[in-house]
Design a protein around this motif. Structure first.
Motif, PDB file in Angstrom:
ATOM      1  N   GLY A  12       0.814  -1.212   0.000  1.00 30.77           N
ATOM      2  CA  GLY A  12       0.000   0.000   0.000  1.00 30.77           C
ATOM      3  C   GLY A  12       0.846   1.259   0.000  1.00 30.77           C
ATOM      4  N   ALA A  13       1.951   1.227   0.705  1.00 27.62           N
ATOM      5  CA  ALA A  13       2.824   2.400   0.759  1.00 27.62           C
ATOM      6  C   ALA A  13       3.448   2.681  -0.604  1.00 27.62           C
ATOM      7  N   LEU A  14       3.714   1.638  -1.365  1.00 30.70           N
ATOM      8  CA  LEU A  14       4.346   1.819  -2.660  1.00 30.70           C
ATOM      9  C   LEU A  14       3.345   2.151  -3.763  1.00 30.70           C
ATOM     10  N   ALA A  18      -1.797   5.080   0.384  1.00 28.97           N
ATOM     11  CA  ALA A  18      -0.772   5.408   1.373  1.00 28.97           C
ATOM     12  C   ALA A  18       0.428   6.100   0.737  1.00 28.97           C
ATOM     13  N   GLY A  19       0.599   5.949  -0.554  1.00 26.88           N
ATOM     14  CA  GLY A  19       1.685   6.627  -1.252  1.00 26.88           C
ATOM     15  C   GLY A  19       1.448   8.111  -1.434  1.00 26.88           C
ATOM     16  N   HIS A  20       0.232   8.558  -1.187  1.00 27.83           N
ATOM     17  CA  HIS A  20      -0.121   9.959  -1.394  1.00 27.83           C
ATOM     18  C   HIS A  20      -0.325  10.728  -0.095  1.00 27.83           C
ATOM     19  N   VAL A  21      -0.210  10.065   1.033  1.00 27.94           N
ATOM     20  CA  VAL A  21      -0.368  10.729   2.327  1.00 27.94           C
ATOM     21  C   VAL A  21       0.969  10.691   3.053  1.00 27.94           C
ATOM     22  N   PRO A  22       1.143  11.537   4.059  1.00 30.32           N
ATOM     23  CA  PRO A  22       2.408  11.534   4.810  1.00 30.32           C
ATOM     24  C   PRO A  22       2.668  10.190   5.491  1.00 30.32           C
ATOM     25  N   SER A  24       3.624   9.560   8.460  1.00 27.08           N
ATOM     26  CA  SER A  24       3.067   9.463   9.812  1.00 27.08           C
ATOM     27  C   SER A  24       1.610   9.007   9.789  1.00 27.08           C
ATOM     28  N   VAL A  25       0.847   9.469   8.812  1.00 24.42           N
ATOM     29  CA  VAL A  25      -0.560   9.052   8.688  1.00 24.42           C
ATOM     30  C   VAL A  25      -0.629   7.569   8.340  1.00 24.42           C
ATOM     31  N   THR A  26       0.241   7.127   7.471  1.00 22.53           N
ATOM     32  CA  THR A  26       0.277   5.719   7.083  1.00 22.53           C
ATOM     33  C   THR A  26       0.637   4.837   8.275  1.00 22.53           C
ATOM     34  N   VAL A  28       0.247   5.531  11.511  1.00 23.40           N
ATOM     35  CA  VAL A  28      -0.874   5.534  12.466  1.00 23.40           C
ATOM     36  C   VAL A  28      -1.985   4.614  11.976  1.00 23.40           C
ATOM     37  N   GLY A  29      -2.284   4.661  10.691  1.00 26.85           N
ATOM     38  CA  GLY A  29      -3.299   3.771  10.124  1.00 26.85           C
ATOM     39  C   GLY A  29      -2.893   2.314  10.255  1.00 26.85           C
ATOM     40  N   GLY A  30      -1.629   2.014  10.001  1.00 25.24           N
ATOM     41  CA  GLY A  30      -1.142   0.642  10.154  1.00 25.24           C
ATOM     42  C   GLY A  30      -1.228   0.152  11.584  1.00 25.24           C
ATOM     43  N   ILE A  31      -0.911   1.025  12.519  1.00 20.96           N
ATOM     44  CA  ILE A  31      -1.014   0.664  13.937  1.00 20.96           C
ATOM     45  C   ILE A  31      -2.466   0.417  14.320  1.00 20.96           C
ATOM     46  N   ALA A  32      -3.371   1.255  13.827  1.00 19.94           N
ATOM     47  CA  ALA A  32      -4.794   1.084  14.128  1.00 19.94           C
ATOM     48  C   ALA A  32      -5.310  -0.242  13.567  1.00 19.94           C
ATOM     49  N   ILE A  33      -4.925  -0.568  12.352  1.00 27.14           N
ATOM     50  CA  ILE A  33      -5.361  -1.827  11.744  1.00 27.14           C
ATOM     51  C   ILE A  33      -4.780  -3.016  12.496  1.00 27.14           C
TER      52      ILE A  33
END
Length: 55
Positions: A12-14, A18-22, A24-26, A28-33
């Protein structure tokens, strides 16, 4: 399960949103998931443990 979470995060990051957001947001989202999946796993494990105890 952890391997799947990490693989999806990297993919997703690549390529994904998630490649279009900072970063830190990615993160935090990964930690939440990850937290949500952990809670789900523990609830399901507790349910299966209760089924075995009632026999």
């Amino acid at each position: 399960m952890l391997f799947l979470v990490v693989a999806l995060f990297l993919f997703g990051a690549l390529l994904g949103t998630a490649g279009h957001v900072p970063v830190s947001v990615t993160v935090v989202g990964g930690i939440a998931i990850t937290a949500w999946l952990t809670v789900f796993f523990l609830r399901e494990r507790r349910k299966s443990g209760m089924k075995g105890a009632s026999r």
